[in-house]
Design a protein around this motif. Structure first.
Motif, PDB file in Angstrom:
ATOM      1  N   ALA A  80      60.843  37.775 -26.199  1.00  0.00           N
ATOM      2  CA  ALA A  80      61.955  38.700 -26.427  1.00  0.00           C
ATOM      3  C   ALA A  80      61.597  40.094 -25.929  1.00  0.00           C
ATOM      4  CB  ALA A  80      62.278  38.748 -27.930  1.00  0.00           C
ATOM      5  N   THR A  81      60.561  40.195 -25.121  1.00  0.00           N
ATOM      6  CA  THR A  81      60.030  41.506 -24.765  1.00  0.00           C
ATOM      7  C   THR A  81      60.235  41.862 -23.289  1.00  0.00           C
ATOM      8  OG1 THR A  81      57.896  40.377 -24.651  1.00  0.00           O
ATOM      9  CG2 THR A  81      58.328  41.652 -26.627  1.00  0.00           C
ATOM     10  N   GLY A  82      61.119  41.138 -22.628  1.00  0.00           N
ATOM     11  CA  GLY A  82      61.515  41.498 -21.264  1.00  0.00           C
ATOM     12  C   GLY A  82      60.341  41.598 -20.304  1.00  0.00           C
ATOM     13  N   SER A  87      57.925  43.608 -20.242  1.00  0.00           N
ATOM     14  CA  SER A  87      56.600  43.939 -20.788  1.00  0.00           C
ATOM     15  C   SER A  87      55.927  42.721 -21.437  1.00  0.00           C
ATOM     16  CB  SER A  87      56.702  45.089 -21.802  1.00  0.00           C
ATOM     17  OG  SER A  87      57.485  44.666 -22.879  1.00  0.00           O
ATOM     18  N   SER A  88      56.571  41.578 -21.355  1.00  0.00           N
ATOM     19  CA  SER A  88      56.037  40.379 -22.005  1.00  0.00           C
ATOM     20  C   SER A  88      54.733  39.903 -21.370  1.00  0.00           C
ATOM     21  CB  SER A  88      57.078  39.258 -21.915  1.00  0.00           C
ATOM     22  OG  SER A  88      56.461  37.996 -22.092  1.00  0.00           O
ATOM     23  N   VAL A  89      53.737  39.689 -22.206  1.00  0.00           N
ATOM     24  CA  VAL A  89      52.453  39.149 -21.729  1.00  0.00           C
ATOM     25  C   VAL A  89      52.605  37.667 -21.382  1.00  0.00           C
ATOM     26  CG1 VAL A  89      50.064  38.628 -22.388  1.00  0.00           C
ATOM     27  CG2 VAL A  89      51.098  40.828 -23.036  1.00  0.00           C
ATOM     28  N   SER A  90      53.294  36.913 -22.225  1.00  0.00           N
ATOM     29  CA  SER A  90      53.413  35.464 -21.945  1.00  0.00           C
ATOM     30  C   SER A  90      54.208  35.231 -20.666  1.00  0.00           C
ATOM     31  CB  SER A  90      54.054  34.731 -23.129  1.00  0.00           C
ATOM     32  OG  SER A  90      55.347  35.217 -23.401  1.00  0.00           O
ATOM     33  N   ARG A  91      55.245  36.051 -20.437  1.00  0.00           N
ATOM     34  CA  ARG A  91      56.044  35.885 -19.210  1.00  0.00           C
ATOM     35  C   ARG A  91      55.201  36.235 -17.976  1.00  0.00           C
ATOM     36  NH1 ARG A  91      60.303  38.242 -20.995  1.00  0.00           N
ATOM     37  NH2 ARG A  91      61.618  36.477 -21.542  1.00  0.00           N
ATOM     38  N   ALA A  94      54.694  31.008 -24.805  1.00  0.00           N
ATOM     39  CA  ALA A  94      54.924  31.007 -26.250  1.00  0.00           C
ATOM     40  C   ALA A  94      54.307  32.236 -26.915  1.00  0.00           C
ATOM     41  CB  ALA A  94      54.348  29.733 -26.864  1.00  0.00           C
ATOM     42  N   PRO A  95      55.079  33.303 -27.058  1.00  0.00           N
ATOM     43  CA  PRO A  95      54.579  34.445 -27.814  1.00  0.00           C
ATOM     44  C   PRO A  95      54.513  34.107 -29.304  1.00  0.00           C
ATOM     45  CG  PRO A  95      56.877  34.799 -27.214  1.00  0.00           C
ATOM     46  CD  PRO A  95      56.451  33.515 -26.555  1.00  0.00           C
ATOM     47  N   MET A  96      53.552  34.709 -30.012  1.00  0.00           N
ATOM     48  CA  MET A  96      53.551  34.562 -31.471  1.00  0.00           C
ATOM     49  C   MET A  96      54.371  35.694 -32.076  1.00  0.00           C
ATOM     50  SD  MET A  96      50.540  34.756 -34.381  1.00  0.00           S
ATOM     51  CE  MET A  96      49.929  33.098 -34.383  1.00  0.00           C
ATOM     52  N   TYR A  97      55.422  35.330 -32.786  1.00  0.00           N
ATOM     53  CA  TYR A  97      56.211  36.296 -33.550  1.00  0.00           C
ATOM     54  C   TYR A  97      56.180  35.869 -35.016  1.00  0.00           C
ATOM     55  CZ  TYR A  97      58.163  37.725 -28.980  1.00  0.00           C
ATOM     56  OH  TYR A  97      58.332  38.153 -27.680  1.00  0.00           O
ATOM     57  N   ASN A  98      55.689  36.742 -35.869  1.00  0.00           N
ATOM     58  CA  ASN A  98      55.606  36.453 -37.304  1.00  0.00           C
ATOM     59  C   ASN A  98      54.944  35.105 -37.572  1.00  0.00           C
ATOM     60  OD1 ASN A  98      56.715  38.947 -38.111  1.00  0.00           O
ATOM     61  ND2 ASN A  98      58.729  38.213 -37.450  1.00  0.00           N
ATOM     62  N   PHE A  99      53.811  34.940 -36.934  1.00  0.00           N
ATOM     63  CA  PHE A  99      52.874  33.826 -37.144  1.00  0.00           C
ATOM     64  C   PHE A  99      53.346  32.479 -36.611  1.00  0.00           C
ATOM     65  CE2 PHE A  99      52.122  37.078 -40.325  1.00  0.00           C
ATOM     66  CZ  PHE A  99      50.840  37.469 -39.925  1.00  0.00           C
ATOM     67  N   GLY A 100      54.528  32.456 -36.020  1.00  0.00           N
ATOM     68  CA  GLY A 100      55.012  31.204 -35.444  1.00  0.00           C
ATOM     69  C   GLY A 100      55.489  31.422 -34.019  1.00  0.00           C
ATOM     70  N   GLU A 137      49.916  30.944 -24.991  1.00  0.00           N
ATOM     71  CA  GLU A 137      50.203  31.680 -26.221  1.00  0.00           C
ATOM     72  C   GLU A 137      49.735  33.130 -26.084  1.00  0.00           C
ATOM     73  OE1 GLU A 137      49.717  28.127 -29.499  1.00  0.00           O
ATOM     74  OE2 GLU A 137      47.926  29.145 -28.766  1.00  0.00           O
ATOM     75  N   SER A 138      50.578  34.055 -26.498  1.00  0.00           N
ATOM     76  CA  SER A 138      50.196  35.477 -26.515  1.00  0.00           C
ATOM     77  C   SER A 138      50.300  35.974 -27.948  1.00  0.00           C
ATOM     78  CB  SER A 138      51.099  36.284 -25.585  1.00  0.00           C
ATOM     79  OG  SER A 138      52.456  35.985 -25.817  1.00  0.00           O
ATOM     80  N   ARG A 139      49.250  36.640 -28.395  1.00  0.00           N
ATOM     81  CA  ARG A 139      49.202  37.056 -29.799  1.00  0.00           C
ATOM     82  C   ARG A 139      48.463  38.378 -29.943  1.00  0.00           C
ATOM     83  NH1 ARG A 139      46.174  31.658 -31.467  1.00  0.00           N
ATOM     84  NH2 ARG A 139      47.949  30.350 -31.878  1.00  0.00           N
ATOM     85  N   ALA A 140      48.939  39.230 -30.857  1.00  0.00           N
ATOM     86  CA  ALA A 140      48.252  40.506 -31.108  1.00  0.00           C
ATOM     87  C   ALA A 140      46.889  40.264 -31.740  1.00  0.00           C
ATOM     88  CB  ALA A 140      49.107  41.378 -32.023  1.00  0.00           C
ATOM     89  N   GLY A 141      46.808  39.290 -32.623  1.00  0.00           N
ATOM     90  CA  GLY A 141      45.587  39.045 -33.387  1.00  0.00           C
ATOM     91  C   GLY A 141      44.756  37.916 -32.799  1.00  0.00           C
ATOM     92  N   LEU A 142      43.744  37.536 -33.550  1.00  0.00           N
ATOM     93  CA  LEU A 142      42.853  36.436 -33.150  1.00  0.00           C
ATOM     94  C   LEU A 142      43.031  35.293 -34.142  1.00  0.00           C
ATOM     95  CD1 LEU A 142      40.415  35.294 -31.503  1.00  0.00           C
ATOM     96  CD2 LEU A 142      38.931  36.416 -33.185  1.00  0.00           C
ATOM     97  N   TYR A 143      43.434  34.151 -33.636  1.00  0.00           N
ATOM     98  CA  TYR A 143      43.715  33.005 -34.519  1.00  0.00           C
ATOM     99  C   TYR A 143      42.938  31.749 -34.119  1.00  0.00           C
ATOM    100  CZ  TYR A 143      47.541  36.063 -35.752  1.00  0.00           C
ATOM    101  OH  TYR A 143      48.268  37.161 -36.150  1.00  0.00           O
ATOM    102  N   SER A 144      42.380  31.734 -32.904  1.00  0.00           N
ATOM    103  CA  SER A 144      41.689  30.516 -32.463  1.00  0.00           C
ATOM    104  C   SER A 144      40.354  30.351 -33.177  1.00  0.00           C
ATOM    105  CB  SER A 144      41.484  30.529 -30.949  1.00  0.00           C
ATOM    106  OG  SER A 144      40.785  31.691 -30.561  1.00  0.00           O
TER     107      SER A 144
END
Ligand SMILES: Cc1cc2nc3c(=O)[nH]c(=O)nc-3n(C[C@H](O)[C@H](O)[C@H](O)COP(=O)(O)O)c2cc1C
Length: 208
Positions: A11-13, A15-19, A92-98, A137-144
């Motif tokens: 949803a970030t046009g 500036s999207s990292v995943s795009r 697949a960007p992560m938005y609100n953990f999903g 997947e693009s995410r602000a945090g570290l989840y892996s």
């Protein structure tokens, strides 16, 4: 010729990292042989949410209204794109953990009993087989890894949805730690690009 479906959902046009990363993969794949690429950007042009009017048609009941017929036609189109692809790429960007709700809406239109999966006495069976998938997947945090790993409601859900349809040959490429400062973000994106180029090289037999 290899057919590739690229689904973007950010949803970030621009500036999207995943795009940006699906674009890098597209470039890398295009340089390796004859490919047919279909792009479906559900972030830019969202798939509508299911409603009381459209859900029955998606679940196999007759489409009795204009809205139901439209939803069914869109669902058929999305499934045709999926089924005709040899390689499915999902941004697949992560938005609100999903995953993004737009991507979830795409899955809601694509998972159809009797068409992309079926139930039998042996349980559920995926009907979208013989394909590969790459999920970026693009995410602000570290989840892996690390303490936030249990908060990842994105990757397990995506893995389940894809496997349910029979897509079990899936590579996950992650750009993580994007909010951990410019250096961490740049290193993470560069690492993801390297991995995508490596995967694109591995797809060469497909593209021959
Ligand atoms: C609405 C929204 C919710 C977000 N929620 C999370 C989150 O729960 N965890 C996280 O690590 N990053 C979160 N982020 C940050 C994004 O994952 C990060 O900006 C990533 O680059 C998104 O991909 P995109 O650039 O392709 O949109 C969120 C961003 C937005 C816009």
């Amino acid at each position: 010729m290899t057919s590739i479906l690229i689904v973007d959902s950010a949803a970030t046009g621009d500036s999207s990292v995943s795009r940006r990363l699906t674009g890098e993969l597209e470039k890398a794949l295009s340089g390796r042989g004859p490919v047919r690429i279909v792009r479906r950007d559900v972030g830019a042009v969202p798939v509508p949410h299911l409603t009381a009017e459209t859900t029955p048609a998606i679940r196999g009941a007759p489409a009795e209204t204009g809205a139901a017929r439209e939803a069914l036609a869109l669902s058929d189109e999305l499934i045709a794109e999926l089924k005709s692809a040899d390689l499915v790429v999902i941004g697949a960007p992560m938005y609100n953990f999903g995953m993004a709700s737009t991507l979830k809406a795409w899955f809601d239109h694509v998972l159809r009993a009797g068409i992309t999966f079926r139930y039998s006495e042996a349980g559920p069976e995926g009907l979208v087989r013989g394909k590969k998938a790459i999920v970026i997947e693009s995410r602000a945090g570290l989840y892996s890894s690390g303490p936030s790993a249990p908060m990842d409601s994105q990757e397990p859900h995506l893995r389940t949805l894809l496997a349910f349809m029979g897509l079990d040959d899936v590579a996950f490429v992650r750009a993580e730690r994007l909010a951990f400062g410019p250096e961490a973000a740049a290193a993470s994106i560069a690492g993801a690009v390297d991995e995508l180029r490596r995967l694109a090289a591995g797809e060469l037999p497909l593209a021959a």
